[in-house]
Scaffold this active site. Sequence first.
Site, PDB file in Angstrom:
ATOM      1  N   SER A 222     -46.753 -72.743-141.783  1.00  0.00           N
ATOM      2  CA  SER A 222     -46.863 -71.879-140.307  1.00  0.00           C
ATOM      3  C   SER A 222     -47.935 -70.661-141.206  1.00  0.00           C
ATOM      4  CB  SER A 222     -45.792 -71.265-138.990  1.00  0.00           C
ATOM      5  OG  SER A 222     -44.756 -72.450-139.337  1.00  0.00           O
TER       6      SER A 222
HETATM    7  N1  SAH Z   1     -41.187 -75.046-141.358  1.00  0.00           N
HETATM    8  C1  SAH Z   1     -42.173 -75.651-141.085  1.00  0.00           C
HETATM    9  C2  SAH Z   1     -43.294 -75.933-140.428  1.00  0.00           C
HETATM   10  C3  SAH Z   1     -44.107 -76.713-140.547  1.00  0.00           C
HETATM   11  S1  SAH Z   1     -44.921 -77.341-138.844  1.00  0.00           S
HETATM   12  C4  SAH Z   1     -42.967 -74.749-142.829  1.00  0.00           C
HETATM   13  O1  SAH Z   1     -42.483 -73.538-143.284  1.00  0.00           O
HETATM   14  O2  SAH Z   1     -43.393 -75.749-143.567  1.00  0.00           O
HETATM   15  C5  SAH Z   1     -43.207 -78.445-137.861  1.00  0.00           C
HETATM   16  C6  SAH Z   1     -42.736 -79.467-138.839  1.00  0.00           C
HETATM   17  O3  SAH Z   1     -41.862 -79.768-137.400  1.00  0.00           O
HETATM   18  C7  SAH Z   1     -43.216 -80.777-139.331  1.00  0.00           C
HETATM   19  O4  SAH Z   1     -43.163 -81.064-140.804  1.00  0.00           O
HETATM   20  C8  SAH Z   1     -43.072 -81.907-138.506  1.00  0.00           C
HETATM   21  O5  SAH Z   1     -42.816 -83.188-138.995  1.00  0.00           O
HETATM   22  C9  SAH Z   1     -41.721 -81.646-138.148  1.00  0.00           C
HETATM   23  N2  SAH Z   1     -41.117 -81.739-136.772  1.00  0.00           N
HETATM   24  C10 SAH Z   1     -41.519 -82.191-135.708  1.00  0.00           C
HETATM   25  N3  SAH Z   1     -40.924 -82.909-134.653  1.00  0.00           N
HETATM   26  C11 SAH Z   1     -39.630 -82.631-135.423  1.00  0.00           C
HETATM   27  C12 SAH Z   1     -38.237 -83.030-134.956  1.00  0.00           C
HETATM   28  N4  SAH Z   1     -38.172 -83.841-133.670  1.00  0.00           N
HETATM   29  N5  SAH Z   1     -37.302 -82.848-135.537  1.00  0.00           N
HETATM   30  C13 SAH Z   1     -37.159 -82.633-136.816  1.00  0.00           C
HETATM   31  N6  SAH Z   1     -38.570 -82.188-137.428  1.00  0.00           N
HETATM   32  C14 SAH Z   1     -39.895 -82.740-136.808  1.00  0.00           C
END
Ligand code: SAH
Length: 243
Positions: free
Chosen positions: A93
Amino acid sequence: MNVIQTLTAIFLLVSSPLAIAAEDRFDIPRKKMLAEIVADMKYTAPVAGKTRLSEHTIKSMAETKRHLFVSRELLPYAYRNRPLPIGYGQTISQPYIVALMTELLDPDPEHRVLEIGTGSGYQAAVLAPLVKEIYTIEIVPQLHKKAKERLSKLGYTNIECRLGDGYFGWEDEAPFDSIIVTAAADHVPPSLVRQLKPGGRMIIPVGAQFVTQQLTLVTKDASGKVGARQILPVRFVPFTRGR
Ligand code: SAH
């Protein structure tokens, strides 16, 4: 001085200036990023309802090295105030959003926090010094594995990583003082609301995929009554379901 001591001394002499130089390379961009975040907070204060970041959030943003959470090719962009790809169609993000979401959770040293969407592990790393424990779930196996290894290598001992569909939360460890969802869902998952403690806060982007969503603060009061307030428009990768 024996041979090993001599070799160690030579190694330290040679390696430490290099290590310092590598750190310095990111020191200025990181400070610049922080200044941009602080400025962004001022612009968005009227809608976000938070005028400034706490000293704790600023300190953690200043000390968490984002360049350790992105791939080598993206190192020059690590401290840009923007999201970056982390593979598998996912992103780390935007730093301002990480800071804002951290702040909106009202972190406390006694808090146990659930994160949905581990991704690179950066958001969890920013939260780690501010709370007691973080339980983070990632649905993409490769990202889960990489983040788990990365966080352990960096010495985080209060972050527990799990592979799975975060829609159902983490029943065994519930309830949580706060929940942070870093993928956009078209509704607030009911199991997450259930796993939030009375007095707890959840921050989650809500809206359709591939368009702008609303960063939403869900609160549960002491009597268990649930409320929601839209904070500001955001764009997150989609919340995906069970693979
Ligand atoms: N917090 C992360 C942001 C990652 S983007 C950081 O700091 O890098 C969001 C993430 O949510 C992605 O990696 C995606 O694979 C995950 N995601 C999407 N749907 C999900 C679900 N149902 N359960 C767990 N993770 C999920």
